[in-house]
Every structure is written in C-alpha cells, then in structure tokens.
Motif scaffolding. Structure first.
Motif, short mmCIF file in Angstrom:
data_model
loop_
_atom_site.label_atom_id
_atom_site.label_comp_id
_atom_site.label_asym_id
_atom_site.label_seq_id
_atom_site.Cartn_x
_atom_site.Cartn_y
_atom_site.Cartn_z
N PRO A 1 6.29 10.52 17.90
CA PRO A 1 5.41 9.34 17.92
C PRO A 1 4.19 9.49 17.01
N ASP A 2 3.56 10.68 16.98
CA ASP A 2 2.39 10.85 16.13
C ASP A 2 2.77 10.82 14.66
N GLU A 3 3.96 11.34 14.32
CA GLU A 3 4.42 11.28 12.94
C GLU A 3 4.68 9.84 12.52
N MET A 4 5.29 9.06 13.41
CA MET A 4 5.57 7.66 13.09
C MET A 4 4.28 6.86 12.92
N THR A 5 3.30 7.10 13.80
CA THR A 5 2.02 6.39 13.69
C THR A 5 1.36 6.68 12.35
N THR A 6 1.37 7.95 11.95
CA THR A 6 0.78 8.35 10.68
C THR A 6 1.55 7.73 9.52
N ALA A 7 2.88 7.72 9.60
CA ALA A 7 3.70 7.16 8.52
C ALA A 7 3.49 5.66 8.38
N GLN A 8 3.40 4.96 9.49
CA GLN A 8 3.18 3.51 9.43
C GLN A 8 1.85 3.19 8.78
N ALA A 9 0.83 3.96 9.11
CA ALA A 9 -0.48 3.75 8.49
C ALA A 9 -0.44 4.06 7.01
N LEU A 10 0.28 5.11 6.62
CA LEU A 10 0.38 5.48 5.22
C LEU A 10 1.19 4.46 4.43
N ALA A 11 2.24 3.93 5.05
CA ALA A 11 3.03 2.89 4.39
C ALA A 11 2.16 1.69 4.04
N GLU A 12 1.29 1.33 4.98
CA GLU A 12 0.42 0.16 4.76
C GLU A 12 -0.68 0.45 3.75
N SER A 13 -1.33 1.60 3.88
CA SER A 13 -2.48 1.89 3.02
C SER A 13 -2.10 2.31 1.61
N LYS A 14 -0.94 2.96 1.47
CA LYS A 14 -0.56 3.50 0.16
C LYS A 14 0.66 2.81 -0.44
N PHE A 15 1.78 2.88 0.24
CA PHE A 15 3.04 2.48 -0.38
C PHE A 15 3.23 0.97 -0.47
N GLN A 16 2.48 0.20 0.32
CA GLN A 16 2.54 -1.24 0.18
C GLN A 16 1.49 -1.77 -0.79
N SER A 17 0.64 -0.89 -1.28
CA SER A 17 -0.47 -1.33 -2.14
C SER A 17 -0.03 -1.51 -3.58
N GLU A 18 -0.59 -2.52 -4.22
CA GLU A 18 -0.32 -2.77 -5.64
C GLU A 18 -0.87 -1.64 -6.49
N THR A 19 -1.94 -1.01 -6.02
CA THR A 19 -2.53 0.11 -6.76
C THR A 19 -1.54 1.25 -6.93
N TRP A 20 -0.84 1.61 -5.84
CA TRP A 20 0.14 2.69 -5.91
C TRP A 20 1.37 2.26 -6.71
N LEU A 21 1.87 1.07 -6.45
CA LEU A 21 3.07 0.61 -7.13
C LEU A 21 2.87 0.57 -8.65
N ALA A 22 1.70 0.13 -9.07
CA ALA A 22 1.41 -0.03 -10.50
C ALA A 22 0.55 1.11 -11.05
N ARG A 23 0.63 2.28 -10.41
CA ARG A 23 -0.18 3.41 -10.88
C ARG A 23 0.17 3.79 -12.32
N VAL A 24 1.44 3.57 -12.70
CA VAL A 24 1.85 3.62 -14.11
C VAL A 24 2.37 2.22 -14.42
N PRO A 25 1.56 1.38 -15.04
CA PRO A 25 1.90 -0.04 -15.21
C PRO A 25 3.23 -0.26 -15.95
#
Length: 353
Positions: A329-353
């Motif tokens: 459960p703690d791993e999933m909570t951390t992963a869900q937060a990271l998915a939202e803050s990092k992997f769903q962000s346009e900044t990360w997706l376009a880090r190499v435009p």
C-alpha cells in the motif's frame, strides 16, 4: 600474509556456466581455479589459463585480463560455451563480490491493468525500494489499460511521435526513466515486464554485458516454448522469424531496473501512424517497412498471451526462487503521487522537445 578467497559465477549468454574460485594476497591473484560445464581443448588449456591469471593484479581491467589469458593459450585451443573475454569477466565478478541468481528470492507481481503513467511510476518507486533494501529482487508483469507510446528518457518527443495522430487515435504518450527507443503497446497485444535487481547481481559486467546477462532466462524460457531465440547487442531479442523484444535499463542508487517489451501481436499500420521511424533506423535493420521489424509471439507460438506469460513465469521459477507478491500500500501511494507529479506532467514528457 592474509589471503582472501572469492567466488564468482557467470552464465555466458548463449553459452555455458563459468565458475571462478580465486585467492587474493597483497593485491594479486595468488591462486585461480576455473570450472564449469563448458568444453575446452586441449585438456591442458585450463591449467594454462589458471597459471596465466595467477599473479595478476586485482586492479587489471577486463581487457588486460583478456590479453593476458590470450597470450597463454596453447596453440590450437578450441573453446565451446565460453570465450577468453568471458573468463576475464568471471574473474572480475569474483573479485567484485558479485551475487548470483541462486542467492536471491524474487517476488512476482502481476496486477490488473493500470495506466501507462502509473507503470512508469511503479518502476521508479520499486527500483528505489530495492536499492534501499526495503524490497527484494522483483519480477513485475505489466497489464495495460489503454494503448500507449512510451518513449525513452533521452528521445525527442517531436522526432519520435506524431502527437496529432496519437490524439486522434486516443493513444497516450508517456516518457520512461530508462533510455532506448520508443515502444508501441496495446492491451492484449503486448507482453511487458520489469526485472528489478540489486546491482550486485551484475557486478563485474559492462553495461552492455548486463543486458545479455539479465535476458538469458528469457532466451531459455522461449526455448522451453520451442522458439530458438538469441540476444542481439545491445538490447534486442530475436529469432529466425524476426525481432521479438527490446529491453531498456536504468540504474538507481545500487539497483538495476531492466524492463522488456515483447510483441504478442501488433497492429503495424496503427503503430506507423504514431511513430516517426527514421530511414536510418530502417536501413540499419535491412528492411523496407517498420511493420516487418517485429514478428509477434502469437504467430511464432500459436499460444495465447496468458499462456505465454504463465510459461515465462514458470520457466523463471524453475530456475530461481520466485514467490507471488503484490505492490505494498505505501508503494502504491508513493507511485500514484509520482505518476501525477512527474509522469503526467508536460514538463517531464517534453523534457527533450
């Protein structure tokens, strides 16, 4: 004088098991004993190798050890299942205190379908957990809840993906933390897994060698299903029918994330609409169409996707210790937060435009 004993093992990709038992004294190899299920002629070649390595500095590189061994081989030496560089590698693994597959208990995680960004986050979170020693080595099978394109950490978004086509086809585009090329995945048509291990398992191996080392069980598992497959440097698994899979890696604080995508089936036309595959990459493969680059497992095995996954896991479990597990459960909570803050962000997706 204090002598220290070291033991190392190395399964040569496509070859045999090499074992090195060495003794170190004052920074040098004072005794070397090589063994394994390889074939070597003439018979005295083994002792020649052992003697050549005795006295070598423990600081010698793999290349230097290779040269030292090569110069000592009797004329006409024939090696089957091993090579001179492989001998040098097993010596480096022994000196580095590398761990062996059999020393570890692996967890098997196979969850219901999840979003691409959550898969990216789970990879990062679980790798950090293994690095910190809070989780043991883990084999995680992915299930996708939607079609996606996953680009490598250093790829240009604009150069690799037609974003307009992706939006029109409702294909999500995400960026992973490992390098390598773009992956096109669809639910039911792709077999993806992550193998997360302590870095001790690949100690003494070069970055390129570690790919083949961590994929050797896959080659054997495919062989169990009647597919003669082999590793193609740096990160492909192929067969007589064509490419089957591609791998990528990331190392984090003492752990190695090694993930692989295999094509069970593939919609080549749909893939070509979203991926911009350059002419250089096609010519490098010696083919005219990107759709012919991958030959799906469905056509090569005639088995269902679920059966292939079950047999792959069974093959792994037959060779090593594998126990069922799940994301905590703690791993999933951390992963869900990271998915939202990092992997769903346009900044990360376009880090190499």
């Amino acid at each position: 004088m204090v002598e220290v004993s070291r033991h190392g093992e190395y399964k040569v990709p496509g070859g045999k098991l090499l074992v090195a038992d060495v003794t170190v004294n004052q920074g040098r190899l004072s005794c070397v004993r090589l063994s394994g299920d390889f074939f070597l002629e003439p018979d005295d070649a083994l002792e020649a190798i052992n003697q050549a390595l005795t006295g070598a500095s423990i600081a010698m590189s793999t290349a230097d050890l290779t040269e030292r061994i090569q110069q000592a081989l009797p004329e006409g030496t024939v090696m089957v299942g091993l090579s001179v560089p492989a001998v040098a590698t097993v010596i480096r693994r022994a000196l580095a205190g590398a761990s062996d597959w059999q020393e570890h208990t692996f967890s098997l995680i196979h969850r219901p379908p999840e979003a691409p960004t959550l898969h990216m986050a789970l990879d990062e979170v679980l790798t950090r957990e293994v690095a910190e020693g809070r989780r043991g080595p883990t084999l995680r099978v992915w299930e996708w809840d939607r079609p996606a394109v996953i680009i490598g950490s250093f790829q240009s978004l604009a150069n690799e993906v037609d974003m307009d086509a992706a939006r029109a086809l409702n294909i999500e585009v995400v960026r992973r933390i490992s390098g390598g090329g773009a992956m096109f995945v669809e639910p039911g048509n792709t077999i993806t897994w992550s193998l997360i291990v302590p870095e001790t398992l690949v100690e003494g191996l070069s970055f390129v060698e570690s790919y083949a080392f961590l994929d050797e069980w896959v080659i054997q598992a495919l062989g169990d299903m009647g597919i003669r497959a082999w590793y193609v440097p740096i990160n492909d698994i192929t067969s007589e029918g064509g490419k089957l899979a591609g791998a990528a890696q990331k190392r984090l604080n003492g752990a190695v994330l090694h993930h692989v995508t295999m094509a069970y089936d593939i919609d080549a036309e749909r893939m070509m609409k979203v991926l911009r595959i350059g002419r250089e990459k096609l010519s490098d493969k010696g083919i005219a169409s990107a759709g012919k680059r991958v030959d799906p497992l469905r056509s090569q095995t005639g088995l269902s996707r679920e059966t292939i996954i079950e047999r792959m896991a069974a093959s792994f479990g037959d060779r090593f210790t594998l126990i069922p597990d799940d994301v905590r459960p703690d791993e999933m909570t951390t992963a869900q937060a990271l998915a939202e803050s990092k992997f769903q962000s346009e900044t990360w997706l376009a880090r190499v435009p």
